[in-house]
Design a protein around this motif. Structure first.
Motif, mmCIF file in Angstrom:
data_model
loop_
_atom_site.group_PDB
_atom_site.id
_atom_site.type_symbol
_atom_site.label_atom_id
_atom_site.label_comp_id
_atom_site.label_asym_id
_atom_site.label_seq_id
_atom_site.Cartn_x
_atom_site.Cartn_y
_atom_site.Cartn_z
ATOM 1 N N VAL A 32 4.136 11.101 57.400
ATOM 2 C CA VAL A 32 4.695 12.226 56.639
ATOM 3 C C VAL A 32 4.905 11.820 55.185
ATOM 4 O O VAL A 32 4.543 12.558 54.263
ATOM 5 C CB VAL A 32 6.008 12.736 57.274
ATOM 6 N N VAL A 33 5.485 10.640 54.964
ATOM 7 C CA VAL A 33 5.728 10.179 53.593
ATOM 8 C C VAL A 33 4.418 10.067 52.824
ATOM 9 O O VAL A 33 4.305 10.544 51.684
ATOM 10 C CB VAL A 33 6.502 8.839 53.586
ATOM 11 N N LEU A 34 3.408 9.470 53.431
ATOM 12 C CA LEU A 34 2.122 9.322 52.744
ATOM 13 C C LEU A 34 1.506 10.680 52.423
ATOM 14 O O LEU A 34 1.008 10.894 51.312
ATOM 15 C CB LEU A 34 1.148 8.475 53.561
ATOM 16 N N CYS A 35 1.541 11.605 53.376
ATOM 17 C CA CYS A 35 0.975 12.941 53.129
ATOM 18 C C CYS A 35 1.736 13.660 52.014
ATOM 19 O O CYS A 35 1.124 14.324 51.174
ATOM 20 C CB CYS A 35 0.974 13.773 54.410
ATOM 21 N N LEU A 36 3.047 13.524 51.993
ATOM 22 C CA LEU A 36 3.842 14.140 50.923
ATOM 23 C C LEU A 36 3.528 13.511 49.564
ATOM 24 O O LEU A 36 3.479 14.208 48.548
ATOM 25 C CB LEU A 36 5.336 14.047 51.235
ATOM 26 N N VAL A 37 3.305 12.211 49.547
ATOM 27 C CA VAL A 37 2.919 11.539 48.295
ATOM 28 C C VAL A 37 1.590 12.105 47.802
ATOM 29 O O VAL A 37 1.431 12.407 46.611
ATOM 30 C CB VAL A 37 2.844 10.009 48.498
ATOM 31 N N MET A 38 0.638 12.272 48.701
ATOM 32 C CA MET A 38 -0.665 12.809 48.293
ATOM 33 C C MET A 38 -0.548 14.255 47.811
ATOM 34 O O MET A 38 -1.187 14.639 46.829
ATOM 35 C CB MET A 38 -1.684 12.670 49.427
#
Length: 158
Positions: A142-148
């Motif tokens: 989730v964190v990585l997708c939100l960063v992207m």
């Protein structure tokens, strides 16, 4: 063609975010979304940004499989618990109960361990480890997708 790439890119980013909690390849889909946006010319990202996010996406995709296994093993579980977690997660998505994915993952891990012959107390401990591993993997995705998604929004704001 440019508009199609933008639409597909935004869609891939959003489906990727959903895939971070559903059994879909979330981060790879979000990364594909960034690439599509980059290729559209409407949002540009530096080569360094794309390479770093690509490497992080790969690492998290690998860790997504290893962290739940580590959680099961760390808390005394077996492969039965790992398979049970996956089956419980899928059933939890189908069944209309609140928190179905989380409940399903936990109950599935416990059921898998008990099916494998583990005593209920040890199965509960292993299920807890599997659940923690599952939650850690989901959090990373989730964190990585939100960063992207953040990078995509910033690129459109330029």
């Amino acid at each position: 063609m440019e508009i199609l790439l933008v639409i597909l890119g935004v869609l891939a980013l959003l489906v990727g975010l959903a895939g971070a909690v559903l059994p879909l390849p979330g981060p790879p889909l979000s990364f594909l979304g960034l690439l599509l946006l980059h290729w559209s010319g409407r949002a540009t990202f530096s080569s360094t940004t794309l390479i770093v996010l690509g490497i992080v996406t790969f690492i998290i995709a690998v860790l997504d499989y290893l962290v739940p296994i580590w959680g099961v093993r760390k808390f005394g579980g077996t492969t039965y618990g790992t398979y049970g977690t996956t089956i419980g997660l899928i059933l939890g998505l189908i069944l209309p109960i609140p928190g179905g994915m989380f409940v399903g993952a936990f109950v599935g891990a416990m059921g898998g361990e008990m099916y494998g012959g583990m005593a209920s107390g040890k199965a509960m401990r292993a299920a807890f480890g599997s659940f923690l591993g599952f939650m850690a993997g989901m959090f990373m995705k989730v964190v990585l997708c939100l960063v992207m998604i953040g990078y995509a929004i910033a690129a459109f704001m330029k």
